[in-house]
Design an enzyme around this catalytic site. Structure first.
Site, PDB file in Angstrom:
ATOM      1  N   TRP A   7       0.999  -1.090   0.022  1.00 13.67           N
ATOM      2  CA  TRP A   7       0.125   0.266   0.056  1.00 13.67           C
ATOM      3  C   TRP A   7       0.971   1.499   0.020  1.00 13.67           C
ATOM      4  O   TRP A   7       1.833   1.245   0.703  1.00 13.67           O
ATOM      5  CB  TRP A   7      -0.977   0.082   1.322  1.00 13.67           C
ATOM      6  CG  TRP A   7      -2.316  -0.908   1.284  1.00 13.67           C
ATOM      7  CD1 TRP A   7      -1.985  -1.975   0.435  1.00 13.67           C
ATOM      8  CD2 TRP A   7      -3.194  -0.967   2.046  1.00 13.67           C
ATOM      9  NE1 TRP A   7      -3.244  -2.755   0.496  1.00 13.67           N
ATOM     10  CE2 TRP A   7      -3.991  -2.106   1.509  1.00 13.67           C
ATOM     11  CE3 TRP A   7      -3.857  -0.376   2.902  1.00 13.67           C
ATOM     12  CZ2 TRP A   7      -5.129  -2.212   2.074  1.00 13.67           C
ATOM     13  CZ3 TRP A   7      -4.888  -0.353   3.698  1.00 13.67           C
ATOM     14  CH2 TRP A   7      -5.603  -1.253   3.176  1.00 13.67           C
ATOM     15  N   LYS A   8       0.569   2.302  -0.651  1.00  8.70           N
ATOM     16  CA  LYS A   8       1.042   3.483  -0.766  1.00  8.70           C
ATOM     17  C   LYS A   8       0.548   4.503  -0.138  1.00  8.70           C
ATOM     18  O   LYS A   8      -0.622   5.047  -0.592  1.00  8.70           O
ATOM     19  CB  LYS A   8       1.402   4.056  -2.140  1.00  8.70           C
ATOM     20  CG  LYS A   8       2.249   5.255  -2.536  1.00  8.70           C
ATOM     21  CD  LYS A   8       2.545   5.707  -3.681  1.00  8.70           C
ATOM     22  CE  LYS A   8       3.720   6.845  -3.613  1.00  8.70           C
ATOM     23  NZ  LYS A   8       3.433   7.795  -2.578  1.00  8.70           N
ATOM     24  N   TYR A   9       0.988   4.723   1.217  1.00 10.66           N
ATOM     25  CA  TYR A   9       0.338   5.753   2.245  1.00 10.66           C
ATOM     26  C   TYR A   9       0.763   7.117   1.710  1.00 10.66           C
ATOM     27  O   TYR A   9       1.558   7.591   1.281  1.00 10.66           O
ATOM     28  CB  TYR A   9       0.884   5.401   3.564  1.00 10.66           C
ATOM     29  CG  TYR A   9       0.563   4.041   3.967  1.00 10.66           C
ATOM     30  CD1 TYR A   9      -0.697   3.671   4.401  1.00 10.66           C
ATOM     31  CD2 TYR A   9       1.590   2.876   3.559  1.00 10.66           C
ATOM     32  CE1 TYR A   9      -0.714   2.421   4.965  1.00 10.66           C
ATOM     33  CE2 TYR A   9       1.183   1.766   3.988  1.00 10.66           C
ATOM     34  CZ  TYR A   9      -0.089   1.327   4.631  1.00 10.66           C
ATOM     35  OH  TYR A   9      -0.093   0.261   4.866  1.00 10.66           O
ATOM     36  N   GLU A 165      -2.830   6.019  -1.612  1.00 11.17           N
ATOM     37  CA  GLU A 165      -2.788   6.315  -2.962  1.00 11.17           C
ATOM     38  C   GLU A 165      -2.819   5.191  -4.042  1.00 11.17           C
ATOM     39  O   GLU A 165      -2.860   5.436  -5.279  1.00 11.17           O
ATOM     40  CB  GLU A 165      -1.495   7.096  -3.290  1.00 11.17           C
ATOM     41  CG  GLU A 165      -1.425   8.394  -2.222  1.00 11.17           C
ATOM     42  CD  GLU A 165      -0.153   9.218  -2.590  1.00 11.17           C
ATOM     43  OE1 GLU A 165       0.956   8.688  -2.235  1.00 11.17           O
ATOM     44  OE2 GLU A 165      -0.329  10.473  -2.916  1.00 11.17           O
ATOM     45  N   GLY A 166      -2.547   3.853  -3.412  1.00  8.44           N
ATOM     46  CA  GLY A 166      -2.588   2.888  -4.663  1.00  8.44           C
ATOM     47  C   GLY A 166      -1.491   2.107  -3.933  1.00  8.44           C
ATOM     48  O   GLY A 166      -1.402   1.635  -2.827  1.00  8.44           O
TER      49      GLY A 166
END
Length: 172
Positions: A7-9, A165-166
Site C-alpha cells: 500500500w502507498k500511504y 494512493e494505491g
C-alpha cells in the site's frame, strides 16, 4: 522475478534513525531533520523498539490518523501540523507510523539484502501498536508469468478503499 505490492500511504516519508534508545532522529526523504516536528514519533519509536535493538534505520511513512475511528486521513490534514516548537500534549494532528523497510540494525548494514530479508528483520525490530505503529500492508506475487491480474486489481481496490494512493510494486 517475484514481486510484492505494498500500500502507498499518503503521508510524509520518514527515515527514523535510532542512534541509541535515547537518541532518535527523524529525517525527510531529502534528509531534512524533522525531529522537532515529530516529538511524538520519537517517543513512540522508543516505546516500540523490540528488546535487543540498540540502533537501526527504519524507512516509513508518517500518516495523519484518526485514532478513535482508526482511519487514515488525507495528506492535507497532515500538512496543517506545526513544524517547530511542538509540544506533545498540544498536538492536534495525530500520526501513525507505517514502517516498510529497514537499512541498518545494530550497526549491521542491510541495504544489500533482499527486501524480503529486510522486511523480516523489520518485524523483529519494532512492535506494532494499534494506532501508533503499523507495518505497511503488502501482498507477495510469486510467479509473474502466472499471476492473476484480477488478484492485483482486487488488492489495488483494497488499498484505495483503505485511504491510500494505491500500490507500490517492488521486486523481492
Amino acid at each position: 522475478k517475484r514481486f510484492t505490492g505494498e500500500w502507498k500511504y499518503d503521508g510524509e516519508r520518514a527515515q527514523i534513525h535510532v542512534i541509541s534508545r535515547d537518541n532518535i532522529k527523524v529525517y525527510s526523504r531529502n534528509s531534512e531533520n524533522m525531529t522537532e516536528k515529530y516529538p511524538d514519533v520519537v517517543k513512540v519509536v522508543q516505546d516500540c523498539l523490540c528488546e535487543g535493538v540498540e540502533s537501526c534505520i527504519i524507512d516509513s511513512e508518517l500518516v495523519a490518523f484518526e485514532q478513535e475511528t482508526r482511519k487514515i486521513l488525507p495528506f492535507q490534514v497532515l500538512s496543517t501540523r506545526g513544524r517547530k516548537n511542538i509540544v506533545v500534549e498540544d498536538i492536534k494532528v495525530n500520526v501513525c507510523l507505517f514502517a516498510f523497510d529497514c537499512m541498518l540494525c545494530n550497526g549491521q548494514p542491510l541495504v544489500t539484502e533482499t527486501l524480503e530479508f529486510r522486511r523480516d528483520k523489520l518485524w523483529t525490530m519494532l512492535k506494532e501498536t494499534e494506532v501508533k505503529v503499523k507495518f505497511a500492508t503488502y501482498k507477495n506475487f510469486d510467479d509473474v508469468n502466472n499471476f492473476d491480474e484480477a488478484e492485483i486489481q482486487t488488492f489495488l481496490d483494497e488499498a484505495i478503499a483503505g485511504s491510500t494512493e494505491g500500490l507500490m510494486l517492488k521486486t523481492l
